[in-house]
Design an enzyme around this catalytic site. Structure first.
Site, PDB file in Angstrom:
ATOM      1  N   ASP A 125      -3.941  -6.709 -11.894  1.00 14.40           N
ATOM      2  CA  ASP A 125      -4.371  -7.147 -10.556  1.00 14.40           C
ATOM      3  C   ASP A 125      -5.636  -8.001 -10.638  1.00 14.40           C
ATOM      4  OD1 ASP A 125      -5.073  -4.649 -11.462  1.00 14.40           O
ATOM      5  OD2 ASP A 125      -5.290  -3.732  -9.499  1.00 14.40           O
ATOM      6  N   TYR A 168      13.492  -4.646 -16.997  1.00 19.18           N
ATOM      7  CA  TYR A 168      14.651  -5.549 -16.982  1.00 19.18           C
ATOM      8  C   TYR A 168      15.803  -5.059 -17.859  1.00 19.18           C
ATOM      9  CZ  TYR A 168      11.585  -8.789 -14.636  1.00 19.18           C
ATOM     10  OH  TYR A 168      10.738  -9.374 -13.735  1.00 19.18           O
ATOM     11  N   LYS A 171      -1.338  -2.732 -16.667  1.00 20.97           N
ATOM     12  CA  LYS A 171      -1.996  -1.654 -15.949  1.00 20.97           C
ATOM     13  C   LYS A 171      -1.950  -0.425 -16.837  1.00 20.97           C
ATOM     14  CE  LYS A 171      -2.315  -1.213 -11.560  1.00 20.97           C
ATOM     15  NZ  LYS A 171      -3.526  -1.766 -10.960  1.00 20.97           N
ATOM     16  N   ASP A 187       6.375 -12.090 -15.153  1.00 22.94           N
ATOM     17  CA  ASP A 187       7.132 -12.705 -14.070  1.00 22.94           C
ATOM     18  C   ASP A 187       6.194 -13.031 -12.905  1.00 22.94           C
ATOM     19  OD1 ASP A 187       9.258 -13.564 -12.604  1.00 22.94           O
ATOM     20  OD2 ASP A 187      10.282 -11.633 -12.477  1.00 22.94           O
TER      21      ASP A 187
END
Ligand code: NAD
Length: 423
Positions: free
Chosen positions: A286, A167, A237, A310
């Protein structure tokens, strides 16, 4: 809706009420909250002028019921967004920033960003101005219609880092000289492989800083400990992005070893936390997304980077019916701005049917932040009762109807009244 006497609307300038006091931000960044705090609000664009007064009505009633005349909020309107542009020619007047700084804590409705006018997002300008480095989203079920069975299993607080990650906006578009220069640097000087960087690549940079991560993790761990939560996950991750998300996870575990946390944060995967402790576990993003759907009761707090946060916070919100039911707080070192999580909803603006719950629950979250927990609790209980009685704005009523349960649809203002009647 009639304007309550403790609301000071903007009139050719901000009106500072007499008889109120500003919240004080102490040197150690804790708050001293007076009995008559001045709290600024930004109405917001689109449905903002409908939902924000509804929130004020409910919060006023809860404070009065909890504390009688001994405590009262003095609400001061600040301008931002469309209304600010119309009245002052600026979308985020300096006066608004100055007052927010003096007041320390505030609340806002949704603000739109006009597309294609080269206008910068007010939300990110506010975030930068006050260094709101953690976006905190508690997701819990209150009885509303939901897409999953046993939604009472959902009670998780997502801590999304708010200042770092993709961002920051270092982006190089494919086919431009910048992208080609960055590509050349990576290939020639950094040992990157040609196959990963063909000539037509676009490149987005993903920075992640130790300082920014650690202050965010500390905030989340303190929250977990203070509120008696047990299972805290740090996600990422790290197996793929070792330099960023992997580092984030490692830094989180370093924080857990700091003196403040060492005895209270369990990091051994085999150990169970005892009373007054929390357990910190690393979970691949995930996996977390799957677990939130399959066994949402596994986690109490999720510590996330900006982008993962997010995704995770929206998924968690969807489990209990969508962002319309979820509050949010942007929190820095003491400074805090609470807000609705949905957008301006121009498609329904002015119709009096917008659901005011997100900003109302953000109001309750703000009360908790001030230490006014009894008043917050009154709001939670009253909202639960409205769902038990099957009453709500049309989105709520139609949700119940879809589940084969009949419900009464009321306007935004009537819904606020229904909540107040149950406080
Ligand atoms: P949106 O949330 O405004 O609308 C998506 C859908 O949800 C619409 O159909 C809308 O009617 C419905 N909806 C949203 N809030 C509702 C409510 N309280 N009650 C009933 N229905 C509701 O999302 P969008 O269309 O993607 O965004 C519109 C604008 O809002 C954009 O300019 C965006 O930048 C801005 N936005 C601002 C914030 C913020 O200020 N924090 C957050 C998200 C989006």
């Amino acid at each position: 809706m009639q304007k309550p006497e403790n609301v000071y609307v903007w009139e050719n300038g901000v009106r500072e009420p007499s008889g109120g006091e500003f919240i004080e931000l102490r040197e150690d960044r804790t708050l001293r909250v007076p009995d008559r705090p001045i709290i600024p609000f930004i109405e917001g664009d689109g449905i903002g002028p409908e939902i924000t007064p509804a929130m004020i009505l409910v919060v006023n009633s809860a404070v009065e019921k909890a504390y009688g005349e001994s405590r009262k909020i003095l609400w001061v309107e600040l301008l931002a967004g469309d209304k600010a542009e119309e009245k002052t020619g600026e979308r985020l007047p300096q006066e608004t920033l100055d007052f927010l700084r003096k007041a320390v804590v505030g609340i806002k409705g949704p603000l739109g960003t006009p597309v294609g006018k080269g206008v910068r997002s007010i939300n990110s300008a506010l975030r930068r101005a006050f260094d709101f480095y953690s976006a905190v989203r508690p997701v819990y079920w209150m009885g509303q219609p939901t897409p999953i069975p046993q939604p009472e299993r959902v009670d998780v607080v997502v801590f999304r880092e708010n200042t770092d990650d993709v961002y920051v906006g270092a982006e190089f578009f494919p086919g431009t000289g910048e992208a080609l220069r960055v590509r050349e640097f990576l290939l020639k000087e950094m040992g990157a492989k040609e196959e990963g960087f063909p000539e037509d690549v676009g490149i987005t940079v993903k920075p992640m800083s130790e300082f920014k991560t650690k202050r965010h993790v500390r905030k989340a761990l303190r929250y977990a400990l203070e509120t008696g939560r047990r299972n805290v996950a740090v996600i990422g991750k790290g197996n793929i992005m070792k330099a960023t998300e992997g580092a984030f996870i490692n830094w989180a575990f370093e924080v857990a070893q700091e003196e403040e946390f060492r005895d209270r944060v369990v990091t051994d995967p085999e150990a169970e936390p005892s009373e007054g402790q929390v357990k910190l576990t690393k979970v691949i993003t995930d996996q977390m997304l799957m677990q939130l759907v399959l066994r949402p009761d596994a986690w109490d707090v999720v510590i996330a980077q900006n982008l993962n946060g997010d995704y995770v916070s929206d998924l968690a919100a969807a489990l209990i019916g969508g962002p319309g039911f979820v509050p949010s707080g942007n929190i820095g070192d003491g400074y805090a701005l609470f807000e609705s999580t949905h957008g301006t909803a121009w498609d329904i603006a002015g119709k009096g049917i917008a659901n005011p719950l997100s900003i109302t629950l953000s109001g309750a979250m703000m009360l908790e932040y001030l230490g006014w927990k009894e008043a917050a609790q009154k709001i939670y209980t009253a909202v639960r009762k409205t769902f038990e009685d099957r009453v709500g704005t049309p989105d709520v009523a139609s949700g119940f109807e879809r589940m084969g349960v009949s419900a009464k649809a009321v306007s935004t203002y009537e819904y606020a009244q229904e909540i107040v009647n149950r406080i």
